[in-house]
Write a protein that holds these residues in place. Sequence first.
Motif, PDB file in Angstrom:
ATOM      1  N   THR A  25       0.816  -1.188  -0.037  1.00  0.00           N
ATOM      2  CA  THR A  25      -0.036   0.019   0.271  1.00  0.00           C
ATOM      3  C   THR A  25       0.761   1.332  -0.021  1.00  0.00           C
ATOM      4  OG1 THR A  25      -0.261  -0.003   2.392  1.00  0.00           O
ATOM      5  CG2 THR A  25      -1.902  -1.245   1.190  1.00  0.00           C
ATOM      6  N   ALA A  26       2.199   1.310   0.206  1.00  0.00           N
ATOM      7  CA  ALA A  26       3.012   2.396   0.029  1.00  0.00           C
ATOM      8  C   ALA A  26       3.090   2.935  -1.147  1.00  0.00           C
ATOM      9  CB  ALA A  26       4.120   1.979   0.651  1.00  0.00           C
ATOM     10  N   SER A  27       3.180   4.369  -1.200  1.00  0.00           N
ATOM     11  CA  SER A  27       2.955   4.974  -2.569  1.00  0.00           C
ATOM     12  C   SER A  27       4.416   4.927  -3.170  1.00  0.00           C
ATOM     13  CB  SER A  27       2.669   6.400  -2.534  1.00  0.00           C
ATOM     14  OG  SER A  27       1.177   6.294  -2.133  1.00  0.00           O
ATOM     15  N   VAL A  28       5.507   5.001  -2.466  1.00  0.00           N
ATOM     16  CA  VAL A  28       6.933   5.228  -2.630  1.00  0.00           C
ATOM     17  C   VAL A  28       7.632   4.117  -2.000  1.00  0.00           C
ATOM     18  CG1 VAL A  28       8.832   6.520  -2.471  1.00  0.00           C
ATOM     19  CG2 VAL A  28       6.758   7.612  -3.020  1.00  0.00           C
ATOM     20  N   LEU A  29       8.138   3.276  -2.739  1.00  0.00           N
ATOM     21  CA  LEU A  29       8.789   2.158  -1.988  1.00  0.00           C
ATOM     22  C   LEU A  29      10.592   2.447  -2.030  1.00  0.00           C
ATOM     23  CD1 LEU A  29       7.523  -0.918  -4.278  1.00  0.00           C
ATOM     24  CD2 LEU A  29       6.822   0.024  -1.799  1.00  0.00           C
ATOM     25  N   GLY A  44      16.332  -0.377 -12.310  1.00  0.00           N
ATOM     26  CA  GLY A  44      16.475   0.799 -11.303  1.00  0.00           C
ATOM     27  C   GLY A  44      16.318   2.069 -11.707  1.00  0.00           C
ATOM     28  N   ALA A  45      16.728   2.399 -12.805  1.00  0.00           N
ATOM     29  CA  ALA A  45      16.468   3.630 -13.378  1.00  0.00           C
ATOM     30  C   ALA A  45      15.081   4.038 -13.590  1.00  0.00           C
ATOM     31  CB  ALA A  45      17.210   4.086 -14.546  1.00  0.00           C
ATOM     32  N   ALA A  46      14.140   2.983 -14.248  1.00  0.00           N
ATOM     33  CA  ALA A  46      12.816   3.201 -14.331  1.00  0.00           C
ATOM     34  C   ALA A  46      12.211   3.300 -13.235  1.00  0.00           C
ATOM     35  CB  ALA A  46      12.425   1.867 -15.174  1.00  0.00           C
ATOM     36  N   LEU A  47      12.390   2.394 -12.179  1.00  0.00           N
ATOM     37  CA  LEU A  47      11.817   2.403 -10.629  1.00  0.00           C
ATOM     38  C   LEU A  47      11.921   3.947 -10.103  1.00  0.00           C
ATOM     39  CD1 LEU A  47      12.395  -0.961  -9.188  1.00  0.00           C
ATOM     40  CD2 LEU A  47      10.367  -0.105  -9.880  1.00  0.00           C
ATOM     41  N   ALA A  48      13.277   4.532 -10.226  1.00  0.00           N
ATOM     42  CA  ALA A  48      13.303   5.895  -9.822  1.00  0.00           C
ATOM     43  C   ALA A  48      12.421   6.741 -10.516  1.00  0.00           C
ATOM     44  CB  ALA A  48      14.912   6.251  -9.954  1.00  0.00           C
ATOM     45  N   ALA A  49      12.413   6.702 -12.152  1.00  0.00           N
ATOM     46  CA  ALA A  49      11.593   7.334 -12.831  1.00  0.00           C
ATOM     47  C   ALA A  49      10.049   7.400 -12.412  1.00  0.00           C
ATOM     48  CB  ALA A  49      11.944   7.208 -14.289  1.00  0.00           C
ATOM     49  N   ALA A  50       9.810   6.453 -12.020  1.00  0.00           N
ATOM     50  CA  ALA A  50       8.172   6.143 -11.404  1.00  0.00           C
ATOM     51  C   ALA A  50       8.354   6.840  -9.979  1.00  0.00           C
ATOM     52  CB  ALA A  50       8.017   4.673 -11.359  1.00  0.00           C
ATOM     53  N   GLY A  51       9.262   7.113  -9.286  1.00  0.00           N
ATOM     54  CA  GLY A  51       8.915   7.940  -8.165  1.00  0.00           C
ATOM     55  C   GLY A  51       9.286   7.114  -7.082  1.00  0.00           C
ATOM     56  N   LEU A 173       1.050 -11.449  -2.939  1.00  0.00           N
ATOM     57  CA  LEU A 173       2.003 -10.443  -3.366  1.00  0.00           C
ATOM     58  C   LEU A 173       1.572 -10.140  -4.854  1.00  0.00           C
ATOM     59  CD1 LEU A 173       4.486  -8.998  -2.106  1.00  0.00           C
ATOM     60  CD2 LEU A 173       5.933 -10.682  -3.435  1.00  0.00           C
ATOM     61  N   ARG A 174       0.628 -10.890  -5.247  1.00  0.00           N
ATOM     62  CA  ARG A 174       0.367 -10.222  -6.752  1.00  0.00           C
ATOM     63  C   ARG A 174      -0.203  -8.775  -7.009  1.00  0.00           C
ATOM     64  NH1 ARG A 174      -2.290 -14.612 -10.967  1.00  0.00           N
ATOM     65  NH2 ARG A 174      -0.760 -16.097 -10.957  1.00  0.00           N
ATOM     66  N   ALA A 178       1.955  -6.608  -9.809  1.00  0.00           N
ATOM     67  CA  ALA A 178       1.286  -6.132 -10.831  1.00  0.00           C
ATOM     68  C   ALA A 178       1.403  -4.598 -10.875  1.00  0.00           C
ATOM     69  CB  ALA A 178      -0.319  -6.359 -10.788  1.00  0.00           C
ATOM     70  N   ARG A 179       1.363  -3.840  -9.607  1.00  0.00           N
ATOM     71  CA  ARG A 179       1.834  -2.624  -9.589  1.00  0.00           C
ATOM     72  C   ARG A 179       3.088  -2.029  -9.993  1.00  0.00           C
ATOM     73  NH1 ARG A 179       3.180   0.413  -3.975  1.00  0.00           N
ATOM     74  NH2 ARG A 179       4.245   2.106  -5.018  1.00  0.00           N
ATOM     75  N   LEU A 180       4.143  -2.909  -9.584  1.00  0.00           N
ATOM     76  CA  LEU A 180       5.465  -2.448  -9.749  1.00  0.00           C
ATOM     77  C   LEU A 180       5.380  -2.852 -11.648  1.00  0.00           C
ATOM     78  CD1 LEU A 180       7.624  -4.780  -7.438  1.00  0.00           C
ATOM     79  CD2 LEU A 180       7.507  -2.183  -7.631  1.00  0.00           C
ATOM     80  N   VAL A 181       5.026  -3.947 -12.103  1.00  0.00           N
ATOM     81  CA  VAL A 181       4.944  -3.882 -13.583  1.00  0.00           C
ATOM     82  C   VAL A 181       4.306  -2.584 -14.239  1.00  0.00           C
ATOM     83  CG1 VAL A 181       4.184  -5.014 -15.633  1.00  0.00           C
ATOM     84  CG2 VAL A 181       4.991  -6.203 -13.499  1.00  0.00           C
ATOM     85  N   VAL A 182       3.241  -2.259 -13.682  1.00  0.00           N
ATOM     86  CA  VAL A 182       2.669  -0.816 -14.247  1.00  0.00           C
ATOM     87  C   VAL A 182       3.322   0.120 -14.320  1.00  0.00           C
ATOM     88  CG1 VAL A 182       0.563   0.599 -14.018  1.00  0.00           C
ATOM     89  CG2 VAL A 182       0.322  -1.892 -13.904  1.00  0.00           C
ATOM     90  N   ASP A 183       4.415   0.200 -12.848  1.00  0.00           N
ATOM     91  CA  ASP A 183       5.188   1.477 -12.546  1.00  0.00           C
ATOM     92  C   ASP A 183       6.206   1.570 -13.770  1.00  0.00           C
ATOM     93  OD1 ASP A 183       3.436   2.277 -10.483  1.00  0.00           O
ATOM     94  OD2 ASP A 183       4.932   1.559  -8.928  1.00  0.00           O
ATOM     95  N   LEU A 184       6.609   0.258 -14.144  1.00  0.00           N
ATOM     96  CA  LEU A 184       7.842  -0.031 -15.185  1.00  0.00           C
ATOM     97  C   LEU A 184       7.120   0.379 -16.493  1.00  0.00           C
ATOM     98  CD1 LEU A 184       9.400  -3.062 -13.541  1.00  0.00           C
ATOM     99  CD2 LEU A 184      10.531  -0.673 -13.882  1.00  0.00           C
ATOM    100  N   GLY A 185       5.897   0.474 -16.766  1.00  0.00           N
ATOM    101  CA  GLY A 185       5.127   0.752 -17.856  1.00  0.00           C
ATOM    102  C   GLY A 185       5.173  -0.640 -18.561  1.00  0.00           C
ATOM    103  N   GLY A 186       4.828  -1.740 -18.165  1.00  0.00           N
ATOM    104  CA  GLY A 186       4.744  -3.045 -18.678  1.00  0.00           C
ATOM    105  C   GLY A 186       3.429  -3.583 -18.600  1.00  0.00           C
ATOM    106  N   VAL A 187       3.551  -4.835 -18.770  1.00  0.00           N
ATOM    107  CA  VAL A 187       2.280  -5.857 -18.691  1.00  0.00           C
ATOM    108  C   VAL A 187       2.588  -7.281 -18.127  1.00  0.00           C
ATOM    109  CG1 VAL A 187       0.370  -6.860 -20.092  1.00  0.00           C
ATOM    110  CG2 VAL A 187       1.154  -4.645 -20.961  1.00  0.00           C
ATOM    111  N   PRO A 188       1.903  -7.723 -16.954  1.00  0.00           N
ATOM    112  CA  PRO A 188       2.419  -8.641 -16.388  1.00  0.00           C
ATOM    113  C   PRO A 188       1.815 -10.015 -17.163  1.00  0.00           C
ATOM    114  CG  PRO A 188       0.455  -7.872 -15.065  1.00  0.00           C
ATOM    115  CD  PRO A 188       1.024  -6.951 -16.184  1.00  0.00           C
ATOM    116  N   GLU A 189       2.481 -11.047 -17.342  1.00  0.00           N
ATOM    117  CA  GLU A 189       2.226 -12.303 -17.887  1.00  0.00           C
ATOM    118  C   GLU A 189       2.521 -13.393 -16.489  1.00  0.00           C
ATOM    119  OE1 GLU A 189       0.793 -13.418 -20.325  1.00  0.00           O
ATOM    120  OE2 GLU A 189       0.638 -11.513 -21.678  1.00  0.00           O
TER     121      GLU A 189
END
Length: 320
Positions: A25-29, A44-51, A173-174, A178-189
């Motif tokens: 539930t944390a907004s910033v990890l 790492g750079a993509a996660l930083a760019a996502a905030g 943890l799903r 899913a949220r991490l993948v969205v933050d990275l701009g991707g789609v989970p499989e």
Amino acid sequence: MSAPLRTDSAARRRPATVASTQVATASVLTVGVIGAGRVGATLGAALAAAGHRVVAASGASGASRARLALLLPTVPRRSATEVARAATDLLLVAVPDDALTEVVAGLAADGALRPGQVVAHTSGAHGLAVLAPASAAGARPLALHPAMTFAGTPDDLGRLPGISYGVTALADLRPLAARLVVDLGGVPEWIAEADRPLYHAALAHGANHLVTLVNEAADRLRDAGVGQPEKVLAPLLRAALENALRLGDDALTGPVSRGDAGTVRRHLAQLAATAPESVEPYLVLARRTADRAVAAGRLRPGDVAPLLGVLDDYRSGVAA
């Protein structure tokens, strides 16, 4: 924006399920990256760019240090143990497949992992079992593999939007995965644990072997006197790839799918004389192409036997 997770002793003593809920539930990890290879530095750079707060990263080689300076210039470089301790919410372990077991076991043995901390690796071949030492320490295991090839440059960040991630996670943890993948701009499989090797084999077969195949074709064009084979191949291969992705086996063309046994025989004879190392790959791929062409109804039954006869004759010669 919610406050960062508490890292005091009381927080560390909480049950893993409570800590996992807090992370979800944390907004910033608060994130650490072990392994500043092409994948680790880019994600790492993509996660930083996502905030998210990337607080530490590890990388011993000169290439890793250069990537960190390029992609995560403000992130301090620390030892793997220090990174794990600093990554209170998410530890991203992006090391080679064969090193993953030893790295995770070492972190657990050093007491660097904590209950509730999410430990994610980026290997396509491994699932959650390789993270067993982290789970035993109370951490939450996650397999998060980007289905993309990386060069380790800022250009990689532009390739992330829309790509797929092969994700294996426990049910609780799903949502975070899913949220991490969205933050990275991707789609989970979602990939089952038992299917990770097959998933990774498919990607390696398609992407890695494609590079080999393209370079083989370029080499043979050079042998034929073509000065810039990439210019000849580029439009043809792009069209073939787009057609294959859109049409499947209906995109098959060429002498094998037409049953032109004489043409295939001449191909093999010339390859044997010019580049004998290419004969076996040609035979294997031609035979598999013929199988798929027959199954798709694109190779006429009357043309199958002569074609397979040519392939079998040359295969017998290669074996001899």
